[in-house]
Scaffold this motif. Structure first.
Motif, PDB file in Angstrom:
ATOM      1  N   ARG A 180      20.472  11.915  -4.385  1.00  0.00           N
ATOM      2  CA  ARG A 180      19.344  12.755  -3.950  1.00  0.00           C
ATOM      3  C   ARG A 180      19.487  13.091  -2.447  1.00  0.00           C
ATOM      4  NH1 ARG A 180      17.596  15.502  -5.939  1.00  0.00           N
ATOM      5  NH2 ARG A 180      17.633  16.940  -4.234  1.00  0.00           N
ATOM      6  N   ASN A 204       1.850   6.157 -10.064  1.00  0.00           N
ATOM      7  CA  ASN A 204       3.267   5.991 -10.384  1.00  0.00           C
ATOM      8  C   ASN A 204       3.735   4.541 -10.346  1.00  0.00           C
ATOM      9  OD1 ASN A 204       3.693   8.923 -10.446  1.00  0.00           O
ATOM     10  ND2 ASN A 204       3.128   8.730  -8.301  1.00  0.00           N
ATOM     11  N   GLU A 238       8.742   2.009  -7.425  1.00  0.00           N
ATOM     12  CA  GLU A 238      10.157   2.276  -7.222  1.00  0.00           C
ATOM     13  C   GLU A 238      10.344   3.406  -6.213  1.00  0.00           C
ATOM     14  OE1 GLU A 238      12.579   1.409 -11.099  1.00  0.00           O
ATOM     15  OE2 GLU A 238      11.054   2.899 -11.492  1.00  0.00           O
ATOM     16  N   GLN A 258      12.053   5.916  -6.560  1.00  0.00           N
ATOM     17  CA  GLN A 258      12.016   7.203  -7.242  1.00  0.00           C
ATOM     18  C   GLN A 258      10.615   7.659  -7.618  1.00  0.00           C
ATOM     19  OE1 GLN A 258      15.087   5.241  -8.957  1.00  0.00           O
ATOM     20  NE2 GLN A 258      16.336   7.046  -9.395  1.00  0.00           N
ATOM     21  N   ALA A 259       9.620   6.751  -7.480  1.00  0.00           N
ATOM     22  CA  ALA A 259       8.228   7.155  -7.698  1.00  0.00           C
ATOM     23  C   ALA A 259       7.861   8.292  -6.745  1.00  0.00           C
ATOM     24  CB  ALA A 259       7.300   5.967  -7.501  1.00  0.00           C
ATOM     25  N   SER A 287       9.429  10.843  -6.217  1.00  0.00           N
ATOM     26  CA  SER A 287       9.760  12.125  -6.846  1.00  0.00           C
ATOM     27  C   SER A 287       8.536  12.807  -7.416  1.00  0.00           C
ATOM     28  CB  SER A 287      10.767  11.931  -7.984  1.00  0.00           C
ATOM     29  OG  SER A 287      11.879  11.225  -7.533  1.00  0.00           O
ATOM     30  N   ALA A 288       7.525  12.009  -7.748  1.00  0.00           N
ATOM     31  CA  ALA A 288       6.293  12.590  -8.290  1.00  0.00           C
ATOM     32  C   ALA A 288       5.637  13.526  -7.271  1.00  0.00           C
ATOM     33  CB  ALA A 288       5.324  11.478  -8.692  1.00  0.00           C
ATOM     34  N   GLY A 333       7.335  15.477  -5.410  1.00  0.00           N
ATOM     35  CA  GLY A 333       8.291  16.564  -5.186  1.00  0.00           C
ATOM     36  C   GLY A 333       9.668  15.966  -5.050  1.00  0.00           C
ATOM     37  N   ILE A 334      10.658  16.671  -5.583  1.00  0.00           N
ATOM     38  CA  ILE A 334      11.970  16.060  -5.697  1.00  0.00           C
ATOM     39  C   ILE A 334      12.580  15.717  -4.336  1.00  0.00           C
ATOM     40  CG2 ILE A 334      13.165  18.305  -5.945  1.00  0.00           C
ATOM     41  CD1 ILE A 334      14.071  15.161  -7.891  1.00  0.00           C
ATOM     42  N   SER A 335      12.292  16.508  -3.301  1.00  0.00           N
ATOM     43  CA  SER A 335      12.863  16.218  -1.982  1.00  0.00           C
ATOM     44  C   SER A 335      11.843  15.635  -1.010  1.00  0.00           C
ATOM     45  CB  SER A 335      13.481  17.488  -1.382  1.00  0.00           C
ATOM     46  OG  SER A 335      14.620  17.861  -2.122  1.00  0.00           O
TER      47      SER A 335
END
Lengths: 358, 358
Positions: free
Chosen positions: B194, B288, B330, B332-333, B335-336, B338-340
């Motif tokens: 990412r 999340n 986590e 990656q939570a 990401s909720a 927005g991906i960046s």
């Protein structure tokens, strides 16, 4: 990428038309799962059969999955528009939220988002990677190859002791130069480091590639591209045990869970160059065997019965002998004959004599 | 390498002298294991205490281990002479053989060979890597750094989407150019991809590095070399859960199993930049969270009690709040949001405001 975007837009369009006609919005696609998987003898791959599944919005049993599928399509379409990639875990978190006015989450568990992403592969005919969704990366490669990736020129022969780290998505890599007679893929990173240190790829004019344990999709796709675009034979080096045989068979024939992706991932021409029951005597590996556990024996029986092993005499012999042996031989057992025995004698000899199993 | 060879030769010499004097050949070295591990507050590392262990040839309880230790020394000495490296598994197979005239094997299980290799580290004062014995490699790096490794010049800023694959042994890597303000190490390969896609290292003038799960020794040593030789701050990005905290603490203080290697592996100055309990509210991560299992809660209690967390108010607060939260967050939570979000807002903000935990 344009194809994936177009497919997703078409999916949206279809739903739009159905709703405007006051029809029940419905998706139809091939059924996944064991009941619809067949081994296609002609192409030698695991494929999906003719059964289809449908998913409708106005059906209590379907509506949540219907919503999940469209949400995954939305997320993928956004990624493609923004030219970004997400991991499966990222997509899970992007989907995980409560539906307004209810206490229900769109997804509660990553297995749910993973499943609809696989459905989306079927619906669009695009792989997850083409939908800009990646799994974990894991693996290294070395050899006389130059690629272009994200604008960088990368020479696989000049990567020091580490090698190039294979990305999870290899769709956009361009091959600039490929100079090799074959690719040797091995299941163990430690064996890769051994062969790399011995300059095996230089001496043998080949490529060496590894991941760790089960082969990642990025590695499988890279192997397939080298096989199809550059006509390189692929040899797979694994332990002598049912797990090693299965690693080989997944690369060659596909896997049950990814049967719908067979075309994009399988390599029918791949050959097994791993330890065989015949190697035990030939290379005096008996003192280095490791006794099987019950689970290993059970796995042999399962594998013996798979379509792609069932009608193959060579494999049946290997599996029967292995069952009698009641022990496995790891690649690294060859170290007992000397640390570079594998690269100086074992592999060159087997390759020269074409001692493959097909 | 010369040091390791000299140390091994000295070990051989010592045994030779003992035998020529008809003494009982004996090795004396610091005792490993929990009973001899202490947390040294001055250096902030886990260290071995003063207790010693001895191992004699003419002692029924010791003689097998004595033999194993000398056999490991022989194998390492051969590797050093031949300028080759072996994996732990290779060494196991090189040791696994039957003692002539008996039915006893020198080793039956890799745990035995691994243990004597750790003893050999203590006896010689050389790390396993310096003894030319490697573990598995796993990890990638990107950033404005040029290194020389095995004669190849490798530019970490020009490795495409894959990055450079970090070798298991980084002792002989030479840094040619290091241009970065800090190193960001993360526990997850997917997060690395990412940040790499978002060109985080370029925008922030830093290095990004990952392995997968527990940090491999190769990665730890590379981080330490960048910290010591190039004075780069090291930030660790993990999930908010006891396992993430432990990953951080191993890099900072060392681990129980490798207490004897603390000097070569720990980085006292490392700072935690992972998800904190305070981030939950601040970044609205509540939807999340993933509920803890019993094993997670138990792990919190264990960790709370470790010397290096016990007297640290900030960590006690994090651990107490986490216990109340009963859920993990986590990386990656994010990401909720927005991906960046992670690379454009979360990390730059935390780094700018120095929101580290020490």
């Amino acid at each position: 990428m344009e194809k994936a975007k177009a497919e997703l837009r078409q999916l949206g369009k279809k739903i739009e038309i159905q709703t405007s006609k006051k029809q029940n919005p419905t998706l139809i696609f091939p059924l996944r799962g064991l009941s619809n998987i067949e081994f296609d003898k002609k192409s030698s791959t695991l494929k999906l059969g003719d059964k289809t599944a449908s998913r409708s919005f106005f059906n209590v049993a379907h509506s949540k999955k219907f919503l999940q599928t469209l949400d995954a399509a939305r997320i993928s379409h956004n990624l493609l528009k923004e030219k970004k990639h997400a991991s499966l875990r990222d997509v899970f978190y992007q989907m995980k939220r409560t539906i307004t006015g209810t206490k229900t989450n769109i997804v509660d568990d990553q297995t749910e988002s993973d499943a609809v992403i696989e459905d989306l592969e079927l619906i669009t005919g695009c792989s997850r990677e083409q939908l800009n969704i990646n799994a974990n990366k894991n693996g290294s490669v070395a050899g006389n190859v130059i690629v272009e990736d994200k604008g960088d020129i990368i020479d696989w022969s000049k990567m020091g002791s580490g090698g190039w780290s294979i990305p999870s998505n290899v769709e956009e890599i361009k091959f600039k130069k490929v100079q090799a007679k074959y690719v040797l893929y091995m299941e163990k990173a430690a064996v890769w480091e051994r062969l790399h240190e011995d300059k095996f790829w230089e001496k043998q004019n080949c490529l060496i590639m590894s991941s760790q344990g089960q082969t990642t999709r990025g590695v499988r796709r890279l192997l397939q591209r080298l096989y199809e675009e550059h006509k390189l034979p692929i040899y797979v080096l694994t332990d002598l045990d049912p797990w090693g045989f299965y690693i080989y068979s997944v690369i060659k024939y596909g896997s049950i869970s990814l049967a719908h992706m067979s075309e994009q991932l399988t390599i029918p021409g791949v050959k097994f160059l791993g330890i065989t029951v015949d190697d035990i005597k030939k290379y005096n590996l008996e003192p280095n065997l490791i006794k099987f556990k019950d689970v290993d024996i059970k796995r042999i029986d399962q594998i013996k019965d798979y379509d792609w092993f069932k009608d193959n005499k060579d494999w049946q012999r290997q599996l029967n002998e292995l069952k009698k042996l009641k022990a496995k031989a790891e690649i690294q057992a060859l170290s007992a004959r000397g640390i570079s025995f594998i690269s100086e004698k074992y592999l060159p000899e087997k390759i020269k004599n074409k001692e493959f199993i097909d």
